[in-house]
Write a protein that holds these residues in place. Structure first.
Motif, PDB file in Angstrom:
ATOM      1  N   CYS A  51       0.851  -1.189   0.000  1.00  0.00           N
ATOM      2  CA  CYS A  51       0.000   0.000   0.000  1.00  0.00           C
ATOM      3  C   CYS A  51       0.886   1.238   0.000  1.00  0.00           C
ATOM      4  O   CYS A  51       1.684   1.437   0.909  1.00  0.00           O
ATOM      5  CB  CYS A  51      -0.916   0.031   1.217  1.00  0.00           C
ATOM      6  SG  CYS A  51      -1.863   1.567   1.330  1.00  0.00           S
ATOM      7  N   LYS A  60      -0.003   4.269   0.294  1.00  0.00           N
ATOM      8  CA  LYS A  60      -0.406   5.262   1.280  1.00  0.00           C
ATOM      9  C   LYS A  60       0.128   4.892   2.666  1.00  0.00           C
ATOM     10  O   LYS A  60       0.674   5.734   3.374  1.00  0.00           O
ATOM     11  CB  LYS A  60      -1.926   5.388   1.292  1.00  0.00           C
ATOM     12  CG  LYS A  60      -2.406   6.661   1.944  1.00  0.00           C
ATOM     13  CD  LYS A  60      -3.868   6.871   1.593  1.00  0.00           C
ATOM     14  CE  LYS A  60      -4.428   8.074   2.326  1.00  0.00           C
ATOM     15  NZ  LYS A  60      -5.878   8.168   2.144  1.00  0.00           N
ATOM     16  N   CYS A  61      -0.028   3.625   3.031  1.00  0.00           N
ATOM     17  CA  CYS A  61       0.500   3.163   4.322  1.00  0.00           C
ATOM     18  C   CYS A  61       2.022   2.978   4.250  1.00  0.00           C
ATOM     19  O   CYS A  61       2.683   2.911   5.280  1.00  0.00           O
ATOM     20  CB  CYS A  61      -0.119   1.832   4.715  1.00  0.00           C
ATOM     21  SG  CYS A  61      -1.880   1.875   5.003  1.00  0.00           S
ATOM     22  N   ARG A  63       0.094  -4.583   3.082  1.00  0.00           N
ATOM     23  CA  ARG A  63      -1.170  -4.652   3.811  1.00  0.00           C
ATOM     24  C   ARG A  63      -2.001  -5.812   3.305  1.00  0.00           C
ATOM     25  O   ARG A  63      -1.906  -6.193   2.148  1.00  0.00           O
ATOM     26  CB  ARG A  63      -1.977  -3.364   3.597  1.00  0.00           C
ATOM     27  CG  ARG A  63      -1.344  -2.139   4.203  1.00  0.00           C
ATOM     28  CD  ARG A  63      -1.394  -2.191   5.704  1.00  0.00           C
ATOM     29  NE  ARG A  63      -0.965  -0.925   6.279  1.00  0.00           N
ATOM     30  CZ  ARG A  63      -0.557  -0.785   7.532  1.00  0.00           C
ATOM     31  NH1 ARG A  63      -0.507  -1.835   8.329  1.00  0.00           N
ATOM     32  NH2 ARG A  63      -0.203   0.388   7.982  1.00  0.00           N
ATOM     33  N   CYS A  70      -6.810  -1.743   0.456  1.00  0.00           N
ATOM     34  CA  CYS A  70      -6.039  -1.827   1.695  1.00  0.00           C
ATOM     35  C   CYS A  70      -6.986  -1.943   2.897  1.00  0.00           C
ATOM     36  O   CYS A  70      -7.899  -1.141   3.056  1.00  0.00           O
ATOM     37  CB  CYS A  70      -5.172  -0.580   1.828  1.00  0.00           C
ATOM     38  SG  CYS A  70      -4.338  -0.449   3.421  1.00  0.00           S
ATOM     39  N   CYS A 122      -6.418   1.437   5.140  1.00  0.00           N
ATOM     40  CA  CYS A 122      -6.782   2.812   4.736  1.00  0.00           C
ATOM     41  C   CYS A 122      -7.695   2.849   3.520  1.00  0.00           C
ATOM     42  O   CYS A 122      -8.042   3.930   3.051  1.00  0.00           O
ATOM     43  CB  CYS A 122      -5.518   3.637   4.487  1.00  0.00           C
ATOM     44  SG  CYS A 122      -4.679   3.183   2.962  1.00  0.00           S
TER      45      CYS A 122
HETATM   46 ZN   LIG Z   1      -3.137   1.509   3.217  1.00  0.00          ZN
END
Ligand SMILES: [Zn+2]
Length: 161
Positions: free
Chosen positions: A79, A81-82, A86, A109, A112
């Motif tokens: 992921c 963003k993370c 994930r 994910c 998120c």
């Molecule tokens: Zn994420």
């Protein structure tokens, strides 16, 4: 694809670079250097112009590429963003074939809800995503794009937030 980038080793250990020099040296945009700074690349001090020490830059870039190369553990996708592997939300995964043997895996994910993508060989799906509910999408024979454009748009929009 972007042009081949110069490796971290093109940065001299005992030199300092300002943003423009570092960008030129590594063949990246100046904004990329500013992103690195936000991601933890420490400048020499708080003075202006911002200067980076070569040794710091090299350490930063090599730790970054090491973490980027780390494969996702089974059952996960990366992921962005993370910034970590994930699990797919609800264990649900879409597989979109590109050709007879390979395709893209897509999942949401669990942490998120960002859309995650991963290239995978069809034969490896059970290995890399054990226990996941993999839906094989049908590739339309002639049309480009997704068989469900509206859903695709929603997913794309989520991905860019
Ligand atoms: Zn994420």
């Amino acid at each position: 694809m972007a042009a081949r980038r110069a490796g971290p080793n093109s940065v001299k250990l005992n030199r300092t670079y300002d943003v423009a020099e570092l960008a030129a040296r590594l063949g990246v945009h100046k904004n990329t250097v500013r992103h690195w700074q936000r991601d933890g690349l420490k400048p020499l001090d708080s003075g202006r112009p911002v200067l980076f020490h070569g040794a710091t830059v090299r350490a930063f870039l090599s730790s970054r590429s090491a973490s980027r190369k780390s494969p996702c553990p089974p059952g996960t996708l990366y992921c962005f963003k993370c910034r970590s592997p994930r699990s797919p939300a609800l264990g649900m995964v879409d597989y979109i074939p590109i050709n007879a043997t390979g395709g893209n895996v897509r999942a949401i994910c669990a942490a998120c809800e960002t859309v995650m993508h991963r290239r995978a060989a069809k034969a490896s799906l059970a290995t890399i995503l054990p226990g996941c509910d993999v839906q094989i999408a049908q590739a339309p024979p002639r049309l480009k794009g997704s068989p469900s454009p509206s859903l695709n748009c929603d997913l794309e929009r989520q991905a860019t937030i």
